[in-house]
Scaffold this active site. Structure first.
Site, PDB file in Angstrom:
ATOM      1  N   GLU A   1      -5.394  -8.457   0.748  1.00 46.36           N
ATOM      2  CA  GLU A   1      -5.803  -8.043   2.277  1.00 46.36           C
ATOM      3  C   GLU A   1      -7.578  -7.896   1.889  1.00 46.36           C
ATOM      4  OE1 GLU A   1      -4.372  -4.978   4.516  1.00 46.36           O
ATOM      5  OE2 GLU A   1      -2.298  -5.651   4.263  1.00 46.36           O
TER       6      GLU A   1
ATOM      7  N   GLU B   1       0.717  -1.427  -0.023  1.00 46.15           N
ATOM      8  CA  GLU B   1       0.024  -0.178  -0.016  1.00 46.15           C
ATOM      9  C   GLU B   1       0.904   1.416  -0.076  1.00 46.15           C
ATOM     10  OE1 GLU B   1      -3.119  -0.007   3.012  1.00 46.15           O
ATOM     11  OE2 GLU B   1      -4.085  -1.628   2.398  1.00 46.15           O
TER      12      GLU B   1
HETATM   13  C1  FCB Z   1      -4.208  -2.009   5.608  1.00 40.93           C
HETATM   14  C2  FCB Z   1      -3.049  -2.399   6.157  1.00 40.93           C
HETATM   15  C3  FCB Z   1      -2.796  -3.485   7.148  1.00 40.93           C
HETATM   16  C4  FCB Z   1      -4.074  -3.225   8.065  1.00 40.93           C
HETATM   17  C5  FCB Z   1      -5.337  -2.947   7.366  1.00 40.93           C
HETATM   18  C6  FCB Z   1      -6.535  -3.086   8.264  1.00 40.93           C
HETATM   19  O1  FCB Z   1      -4.343  -0.598   4.988  1.00 40.93           O
HETATM   20  O2  FCB Z   1      -2.323  -2.630   4.912  1.00 40.93           O
HETATM   21  O3  FCB Z   1      -1.701  -3.490   7.660  1.00 40.93           O
HETATM   22  O4  FCB Z   1      -3.815  -2.213   9.010  1.00 40.93           O
HETATM   23  O5  FCB Z   1      -5.225  -1.874   6.467  1.00 40.93           O
END
Ligand code: FCB
Length: 450
Positions: free
Chosen positions: A363, A182
């Protein structure tokens, strides 16, 4: 900008969603990151990162939470490995702490730090779980921050040198690598809002750091290839499908611009080797990012990626004046907006605009206030998997799904107030307890479907 789709709404009955089988070999996984779970902040020679300094600065994190102990995974990795095996995980995405391996960011390798990751990888392989390693999940070594961090072009090179060390050392066992986690969040939250480390509040500086992060990605891809190790490498990007908040022409125009900032500004350099013209046009003639982009940089950044990690938490609805509104329910994380169909839109859009690069969801998840009875999380995961399944049916090369997160952990500026794990962690005792979502996910994995 995307047209809304006609997937069943999140409230569709369970029956309508039941019986979806995923492709054979689908990589059912879970994600964590080093600073959020490891603890062991000074163990075995680890150096400080920007997050150690930031979280120890008064007022920066909720209730003063730090990653000093976190889920103590550094000392409990064997227990956690067994937990993963019992869940039936096929894939585990974790990050390497740069300052654990290189305490000052460059120079001498801390063998004990690297050994921890060797033991973790060996433990995963022994349990039949594929390791997926993120090289940078925001924990820039503090010593490098003191030399300018990502504002300094050299940081891209330091990152590639670190990538080379790690990829060479672990590359005979690990086949899947992710460079950056990210970069958009680093730019927007770490360098613009200043709410994450390193706590800078300067949009112009942020964009310079953003370019250097991308350059670091490209140089790390090249460094990986140069090790001669087999395997695949790419970036992990958080992407938000953008939609007009109303049907005005102005909202539509603003939505295209917002798509540039949210998505194309990251996807185009990494996958096409160029910045989008409309995004560049938003940078004033004297914006420092213009001078930061040197001839040849985009060719480096666009070095062939083998896969793309997709992180999805929310869409973005854009108003006629370029503002944002939320149209769907949020969660304890106020920035989140629950719109599973957005994942379908995002995955099919990547295929349409960027070709058939293999994708893995690195994620997706939500914080739940329920200690272990997290039915809300089950609903969210199931609805997103339904959307992912529809994308696969339409030909998207989606190879895996990693829920964020395996364990409750240190949620950055929110400290320990948001629990994102499918496994509950009692921070007083470090006891792990599976939540309802973990039991549900175990069944999903066992039947390869929802
Ligand atoms: C993302 C991050 C991860 C976590 C989630 C909830 O932005 O990559 O580390 O904090 O959000």
């Amino acid at each position: 900008m995307l047209a809304p789709t006609a997937l069943p709404p999140a409230s569709a009955s369970a029956a309508a969603r039941a019986g979806l089988t995923f492709p054979k070999g689908f990589a059912w996984g879970a994600s964590t990151s080093a600073y959020q779970v490891e603890g062991g902040a000074t163990a075995d020679g680890r150096g400080p990162s920007v997050w150690d300094v930031f979280s120890h600065t008064s007022g920066k994190t909720r209730d003063g939470g730090t990653g000093d102990v976190a889920a103590d995974h550094y000392h409990r990795s064997y227990e956690d490995l067994d937990l993963m095996r019992d869940l039936g995980l096929k894939s585990y995405r974790f990050s390497i702490s740069w300052p654990r391996v290189l305490p000052t960011g460059r120079g001498t390798v801390n063998a004990k730090g690297l050994d921890f990751y060797h033991r973790l990888v060996d433990g995963l392989l022994a349990r039949g779980i594929i390791p997926v390693i993120t090289l940078f999940h925001w924990d820039t070594p503090q010593a490098l921050q003191e030399s300018g961090g990502w504002e300094n072009r050299d940081c891209a090179k330091w990152f590639a040198d670190y990538a080379s060390v790690v990829c060479y050392s672990l590359g005979d066992k690990v086949q899947t690598w992710l460079t950056l986690n990210e970069p958009k969040t680093v730019v927007e939250v770490g360098y613009t809002a200043g709410v994450h480390a390193p706590g800078v509040r300067d949009r112009r500086v942020a964009n310079v750091a953003g370019h250097h992060l991308l350059l670091g990605h490209g140089l790390a891809v090249q460094a990986f290839r140069a090790t001669g190790r087999k395997g695949r490498i790419g970036a992990a990007l958080n992407l938000s499908p953008t939609y007009p908040a109303d049907d005005s022409d102005a909202a539509r125009r603003q939505t295209i611009l917002a798509d540039g900032e949210e998505n194309r500004r990251w996807l185009d350099p990494v996958l096409l080797g160029r910045y989008p013209d409309d995004w560049l046009a938003t940078q004033s003639p004297d914006a420092p990012v213009r001078a930061a982009i040197h001839d040849g940089d985009l060719a480096v950044i666009g070095s062939k990626s083998d896969l793309l990690g997709v992180q999805y938490y929310n869409p973005a609805y854009i108003t006629a004046t370029g503002g944002r509104v939320q149209k769907h329910p949020t969660t304890q994380a106020s920035w989140q907006e629950v719109y599973p169909q957005g994942l379908y839109d995002l995955l099919t859009r990547i295929k349409r605009d960027y070709g058939d690069i293999p994708l893995t969801i690195t994620e997706n998840g939500m914080p739940s206030v329920h200690a272990t009875d997290d039915e809300d999380r089950i609903t969210l995961l199931r609805d997103h998997l339904t959307a992912a399944h529809q994308a696969i049916r339409e030909g998207v090369r989606l190879e895996g799904y990693h829920v964020w997160s395996l364990l409750d952990n240190f949620e950055w500026a929110e400290g320990y107030t948001q629990r994102w794990g499918i496994v509950h962690v009692d921070y007083a005792t470090q006891q792990r307890t599976r939540k309802a979502s973990a039991n549900w996910y175990q069944q999903v994995i066992a039947r390869n479907g929802i």
